[in-house]
Motif scaffolding. Structure first.
Motif, short mmCIF file in Angstrom:
data_model
loop_
_atom_site.label_atom_id
_atom_site.label_comp_id
_atom_site.label_asym_id
_atom_site.label_seq_id
_atom_site.Cartn_x
_atom_site.Cartn_y
_atom_site.Cartn_z
N LEU A 261 -2.22 3.03 6.10
CA LEU A 261 -3.41 3.79 6.47
C LEU A 261 -4.08 4.32 5.21
CD1 LEU A 261 -2.13 5.85 9.54
CD2 LEU A 261 -3.47 3.74 9.55
N GLU A 262 -5.39 4.14 5.13
CA GLU A 262 -6.15 4.61 3.97
C GLU A 262 -7.36 5.39 4.46
OE1 GLU A 262 -8.68 2.82 0.16
OE2 GLU A 262 -7.85 1.49 1.69
N ILE A 263 -7.57 6.57 3.88
CA ILE A 263 -8.71 7.41 4.25
C ILE A 263 -9.78 7.28 3.17
CG2 ILE A 263 -9.50 9.74 4.79
CD1 ILE A 263 -6.71 10.41 5.72
N PRO A 264 -10.86 6.55 3.42
CA PRO A 264 -11.93 6.42 2.43
C PRO A 264 -12.52 7.79 2.09
CG PRO A 264 -12.19 4.81 4.19
CD PRO A 264 -11.13 5.78 4.65
N GLY A 265 -12.82 7.99 0.84
CA GLY A 265 -13.37 9.26 0.41
C GLY A 265 -12.32 10.27 -0.01
N LEU A 266 -11.05 10.00 0.29
CA LEU A 266 -9.96 10.89 -0.13
C LEU A 266 -8.87 10.08 -0.84
CD1 LEU A 266 -9.48 13.29 2.93
CD2 LEU A 266 -10.53 13.81 0.73
N PRO A 267 -9.23 9.40 -1.92
CA PRO A 267 -8.23 8.58 -2.62
C PRO A 267 -7.12 9.41 -3.25
CG PRO A 267 -10.23 8.78 -3.94
CD PRO A 267 -10.54 9.37 -2.59
N GLU A 268 -7.36 10.73 -3.45
CA GLU A 268 -6.35 11.57 -4.08
C GLU A 268 -5.10 11.74 -3.22
OE1 GLU A 268 -9.42 14.31 -2.08
OE2 GLU A 268 -9.40 12.48 -3.28
N ILE A 269 -5.22 11.47 -1.92
CA ILE A 269 -4.05 11.58 -1.05
C ILE A 269 -2.93 10.66 -1.51
CG2 ILE A 269 -3.20 11.11 1.29
CD1 ILE A 269 -5.77 12.14 2.39
N SER A 270 -3.30 9.49 -2.02
CA SER A 270 -2.30 8.50 -2.42
C SER A 270 -1.44 8.97 -3.59
CB SER A 270 -2.98 7.18 -2.80
OG SER A 270 -3.83 7.35 -3.92
N GLN A 271 -1.85 10.05 -4.27
CA GLN A 271 -1.05 10.58 -5.36
C GLN A 271 0.19 11.31 -4.86
OE1 GLN A 271 -3.53 12.97 -7.91
NE2 GLN A 271 -5.11 11.40 -8.09
N HIS A 272 0.14 11.82 -3.63
CA HIS A 272 1.29 12.56 -3.12
C HIS A 272 1.82 12.06 -1.78
CE1 HIS A 272 -2.05 14.78 -1.08
NE2 HIS A 272 -1.19 14.84 -0.09
N LEU A 273 1.15 11.05 -1.18
CA LEU A 273 1.56 10.61 0.15
C LEU A 273 1.17 9.16 0.41
CD1 LEU A 273 2.61 11.34 3.06
CD2 LEU A 273 0.25 11.99 3.59
N ASP A 274 2.14 8.38 0.92
CA ASP A 274 1.88 7.06 1.49
C ASP A 274 1.85 7.22 3.00
OD1 ASP A 274 1.72 5.46 -0.82
OD2 ASP A 274 3.90 5.29 -0.95
N LEU A 275 0.81 6.68 3.64
CA LEU A 275 0.66 6.75 5.09
C LEU A 275 0.88 5.38 5.70
CD1 LEU A 275 -2.47 9.05 5.54
CD2 LEU A 275 -0.23 9.46 6.56
N LEU A 276 1.82 5.28 6.64
CA LEU A 276 2.10 4.04 7.34
C LEU A 276 1.99 4.26 8.84
CD1 LEU A 276 5.36 2.84 5.50
CD2 LEU A 276 3.00 2.19 4.98
N ILE A 277 1.73 3.18 9.56
CA ILE A 277 1.75 3.25 11.02
C ILE A 277 2.43 2.01 11.57
CG2 ILE A 277 -0.55 2.18 11.30
CD1 ILE A 277 -0.91 4.15 13.72
N HIS A 278 3.32 2.22 12.52
CA HIS A 278 3.96 1.12 13.23
C HIS A 278 3.08 0.82 14.43
CE1 HIS A 278 7.14 -0.84 15.78
NE2 HIS A 278 7.31 -1.45 14.63
N ALA A 279 2.40 -0.32 14.38
CA ALA A 279 1.28 -0.56 15.28
C ALA A 279 1.62 -1.42 16.49
CB ALA A 279 0.13 -1.21 14.50
N SER A 280 2.88 -1.50 16.89
CA SER A 280 3.22 -2.32 18.05
C SER A 280 2.74 -1.70 19.35
CB SER A 280 4.73 -2.54 18.10
OG SER A 280 5.40 -1.30 18.24
N ASP A 281 2.52 -0.36 19.35
CA ASP A 281 2.08 0.32 20.57
C ASP A 281 1.22 1.51 20.17
OD1 ASP A 281 1.69 1.19 23.12
OD2 ASP A 281 3.74 1.86 23.46
N LEU A 282 0.02 1.24 19.68
CA LEU A 282 -0.85 2.29 19.17
C LEU A 282 -1.25 3.31 20.24
CD1 LEU A 282 -3.27 0.44 16.73
CD2 LEU A 282 -1.57 2.17 16.16
N GLN A 283 -1.34 2.87 21.48
CA GLN A 283 -1.81 3.76 22.53
C GLN A 283 -0.88 4.95 22.76
OE1 GLN A 283 -4.79 3.44 23.84
NE2 GLN A 283 -5.12 1.57 22.64
N ASN A 284 0.40 4.80 22.42
CA ASN A 284 1.36 5.88 22.66
C ASN A 284 1.73 6.62 21.38
OD1 ASN A 284 1.65 5.44 25.48
ND2 ASN A 284 2.93 3.65 25.04
N TRP A 285 0.96 6.42 20.33
CA TRP A 285 1.28 7.06 19.06
C TRP A 285 1.40 8.57 19.17
CZ3 TRP A 285 -1.22 10.82 16.43
CH2 TRP A 285 -0.83 11.05 15.11
N GLN A 286 0.46 9.20 19.89
CA GLN A 286 0.43 10.65 19.95
C GLN A 286 1.62 11.25 20.69
OE1 GLN A 286 -1.62 8.57 21.37
NE2 GLN A 286 -2.18 9.17 23.46
#
Length: 316
Positions: free
Chosen positions: A110-135
């Motif tokens: 996961l990448e948030i455009p406009g906030l590249p500084e996040i990558s300095q302290h955090l890698d964001l991943l998502i397991h996308a086999s069932d996105l509808q139930n992520w929450q």
């Protein structure tokens, strides 16, 4: 006394840091978007300004969970996978991992455009086999380290069904870059939503709101370098240090100072976080007490030796 896995409890108050509140306004009307935070109430997440407390003698190490081979799932095709997801007030773009032959399936960056500084302290991943139930699923947060044991950054995994699935997925991801996982915690989205864009705020959430589920052997947590003063208050000869040697810190009122760690800090001044033990003034640890104990120890003084001596004194 076990020094490998300090317990995380709600003590040790310090001043609340400011949070990054920048908003990203990205047109995405023509992109398929899955809303991931429909159950999250905005403003619920607050930074808990606390640090790990002193170790207790009766604490036991959390048994390590053996990382199994990454679970295999059918990887979503580019056509089936949404191009972006909504994370609170941000829109995150979904990108496949670069390793085409990776055994970690259905795992995306996961990448948030406009906030590249996040990558300095955090890698964001998502397991996308069932996105509808992520929450409906917890988030898994980990401390990533290199082969020397130095802190690299945090790793957050969204969408994993449970910790049995999350642990091998996270270990598989870090293994591709020859890095390792020091510890993994479980946290709810509402405790992370407002804090993941800021390093200090993320540290507080990880320390106080997350539940520890897995650690590597001899695990010691990490503290961001900007949270403590690096100047050593009491001068004495320290034993040699390597990158796995922790700092010994004292929280004195609203400041955190170094008791032991001068040689550890000299190894690399560019590290973003360091392994640490924390003592507190209100637990009966004063500079005079530390000075008295130091004079009783044989020089050079080891960090673990000094920590144990202080702990023994305040527990008697």
């Amino acid at each position: 006394m076990n020094l490998s896995t300090p317990a995380i409890q709600e003590q040790n108050q310090i001043n609340e840091p400011g949070l990054i509140e920048s908003q990203v306004d990205i047109p995405y009307a023509h992109e398929p978007t899955t809303t991931l935070d429909s159950l999250v109430q905005q403003g619920d997440a607050q930074v808990i300004n606390e640090l790990p407390p002193i170790l207790k003698d009766d604490q036991q190490a959390i048994p390590a969970i053996t990382a199994q081979a990454p679970l295999r799932a059918e990887k979503l095709s580019k056509k089936d996978c949404p191009q972006s997801v909504k994370l609170g007030s941000y829109i995150a773009h979904i990108h496949p991992l670069h390793e085409e032959n990776s055994s970690v399936q259905a795992l995306y960056v996961l990448e948030i455009p406009g906030l590249p500084e996040i990558s300095q302290h955090l890698d964001l991943l998502i397991h996308a086999s069932d996105l509808q139930n992520w929450q409906q699923r917890p988030i898994y947060l980990a401390e990533q380290i290199n082969s020397q044991g130095c802190f690299i950054k945090y790793l957050a995994l969204l969408g994993a069904e449970n910790q049995v699935q999350a642990i091998p997925l996270m270990n598989g991801f870090t293994g591709q870059s020859q890095q390792h996982i020091a510890a993994i915690k479980e946290i709810h989205w509402e405790d992370l939503a407002e804090n993941f864009t800021d390093f200090e705020a993320l540290f507080y959430s990880y320390t106080q709101k997350a539940t520890l589920i897995w650690t590597s052997e001899n695990y010691i947590p990490f503290i961001p370098a900007q949270l403590f003063q690096t100047q050593k208050f009491i001068q004495f000869e320290e034993s040699p240090a390597d990158f796995k040697t922790p700092l010994l810190l004292l929280k004195d009122r609203q400041k955190i100072r170094v008791i032991h760690g001068q040689k550890r800090l000299r190894l690399a001044r560019t590290e973003s976080a360091y392994p640490y033990f924390l003592l507190e003034r209100h637990h009966g640890v004063s500079w005079q007490l530390i000075q008295n104990i130091i004079t009783q120890l044989k020089s050079p003084i080891d960090c673990y030796q000094l920590y144990e001596a202080i702990q023994k004194h305040i527990s008697d």
